[in-house]
Design an enzyme around this catalytic site. Structure first.
Site, short mmCIF file in Angstrom:
data_model
loop_
_atom_site.label_atom_id
_atom_site.label_comp_id
_atom_site.label_asym_id
_atom_site.label_seq_id
_atom_site.Cartn_x
_atom_site.Cartn_y
_atom_site.Cartn_z
CD GLU A 1 27.63 47.62 -60.56
OE1 GLU A 1 26.70 48.43 -60.32
OE2 GLU A 1 27.67 46.47 -60.06
CE LYS B 1 21.77 42.40 -56.77
NZ LYS B 1 21.79 43.84 -57.09
CG HIS C 1 23.50 44.36 -60.78
ND1 HIS C 1 22.15 44.30 -60.50
CD2 HIS C 1 23.83 43.17 -61.34
CE1 HIS C 1 21.67 43.12 -60.90
NE2 HIS C 1 22.68 42.42 -61.40
CB CYS D 1 19.07 40.75 -62.29
SG CYS D 1 19.45 39.00 -62.27
CG PHE E 1 21.87 36.22 -66.25
CD1 PHE E 1 23.16 36.69 -66.12
CD2 PHE E 1 21.50 35.10 -65.53
CE1 PHE E 1 24.08 36.07 -65.28
CE2 PHE E 1 22.40 34.46 -64.69
CZ PHE E 1 23.69 34.94 -64.57
CG HIS F 1 20.70 39.03 -57.16
ND1 HIS F 1 19.62 39.78 -57.59
CD2 HIS F 1 21.54 38.96 -58.24
CE1 HIS F 1 19.79 40.12 -58.85
NE2 HIS F 1 20.95 39.65 -59.26
#
Length: 404
Positions: free
Chosen positions: A306, A327, A295, A163, A391, A332
């Site tokens: 975050e 998002k 994010h 990502c 990830f 996403h």
């Protein structure tokens, strides 16, 4: 010698629109591009929603021979690149071609092509596939086709960091121009994972929402996949000024970090190091930052981690920041997500409009920042950050300033 780097072109196709103006209009209106998936075997999926590019006909843009070579993620890339380069007004020949390249991000590459051919071989029992399957599905296909289409003969490659792929790619492009390795770089990212296998794989992680993406809301219950591309023209400032180019924003800083802790659980410390590093790299004081495109996946783990990282870096200044996740509108885009989200940063700097976090229902004390809930906001912003945390614990943060 260190060169300043600016953005002179932008292009996109995503669930909110097939170009930049349509996408920004949707962001300003807080429109949701997430809806029911229209893919093969959707009835076999537990998750049936996504930020799908609708109203798209590949035959309207590419001929039959091109379609045999271009996976959907490559098609999206080429369309967005066409828009970005059209805006920048650049052509490439001679030394200019040699000093211009392509760095793009993607996570899955030609996943639609893989999915279709697994079906053909394993389900339908076919023993032959098209001879161009490998060049169609390889992760670097989009970057290679962009380089060939526009005669970009300089450094060209693909970054795959889940990502964070787009942010890592744009960071590399920025550093190449800043260091003098290149004068112009086409950069950004694309993704098209909304096929049966792509969605089924993400279902297995149990991080997906079945109804909506609600970042930072106490009622959030997971992420929603999207698809599309965001492509930009990064250019040396003096080069852009010399030719009288319109400048959208300045790329002022970049940093990346590794959590080195867990393959899926995010780390506050890793995220904070990347955010602080981008400020340090750009010589930016914390008080200068007005907006962060988060994010903000809508998962319980990401959003609170975050927010904690932002609070750690900015301290008392965190309460004055605006932080939103687009998002919630376009989904996403995995490897392409940072690129589409950079448009929200440009809109904040250029137009003074902050894209909202839609779907926000209930305050979460672990996400106690100004998340610009549900409606866009007018505000003057001098510096914006774009966060990407992947990830594998791979983090990449870009810092942008108003056009000089």
């Amino acid at each position: 010698m260190s060169h300043r780097v600016v953005i002179t072109g932008a292009g996109t196709i995503n669930a909110l629109g097939h170009d930049v103006p349509a996408t920004l209009e949707a962001m300003r209106e807080g429109r949701c591009g997430i809806g029911p998936l229209d893919i093969r075997d959707v009835d076999r999926l537990a998750v049936k929603i996504g930020g799908q590019v609708t109203g798209y006909d590949e035959h309207a843009h590419f001929n039959r021979q091109q379609i045999s070579l271009y996976d959907r993620f490559t098609q999206f890339t080429l369309l967005a690149a066409r828009e970005a380069l059209g805006q920048a007004g650049l052509s490439f020949s001679g030394d200019m071609a040699d000093r211009s390249g392509v760095v793009l991000g993607t996570s899955g590459g030609g996943l639609n092509t893989q999915d279709e051919n697994y079906r053909a071989v394993y389900e339908e029992g076919k023993n032959r596939v098209h001879p161009f399957i490998v060049p169609k599905l390889m992760n670097n296909a989009a970057a290679s086709h962009v380089s060939m289409e526009w005669n970009l003969r300089g450094p060209s490659f693909t970054v795959a960091t889940a990502c964070a792929s787009s942010n890592h790619a744009m960071g590399q492009a920025y550093q190449m121009i800043r260091s003098g390795m290149a004068d112009v770089m086409i950069t950004g990212g694309s993704e098209s994972m909304l096929c049966f296998g792509g969605v089924k794989a993400w279902e297995g992680l149990r991080v997906m929402s079945k109804d909506a993406c609600r970042p930072f809301s106490a009622t959030r219950n997971g992420m929603v996949q999207g698809e599309g591309a965001g492509i930009f023209v990064f250019e040396r400032l003096d080069h852009a000024k010399k030719r009288g180019a319109e400048i959208l924003a300045e790329v002022a800083g970049f940093a990346m970090s590794s959590d080195a802790s867990d393959i899926v659980m995010p780390s506050k410390q890793g995220a904070a190091r990347a955010i602080a590093g981008a400020l340090r790299d750009g010589g930016i004081d914390r008080g200068q930052v007005g907006y962060i495109n988060a994010h903000g996946t809508g998962t319980a783990a990401n959003d609170k981690t975050e927010c904690a990282a932002v609070a750690d870096v900015f301290g008392a200044q965190a309460d004055k920041l605006m932080l939103s996740s687009t998002k919630s509108m376009h989904g996403h885009l995995i490897g392409g997500t940072g690129a589409v989200e950079l448009l929200a940063c440009i809109m904040a700097l250029r137009d003074g409009v902050i894209a909202p976090t839609i779907g926000y229902e209930e305050f979460d004390p672990e996400c106690a920042l100004d998340v610009v809930p549900n409606e866009a906001r007018e505000a003057r912003v001098e510096v914006a950050l774009s966060n990407a945390f992947a990830f594998g614990g791979l983090n990449a943060v870009l810092a942008l300033k108003k056009a000089p």
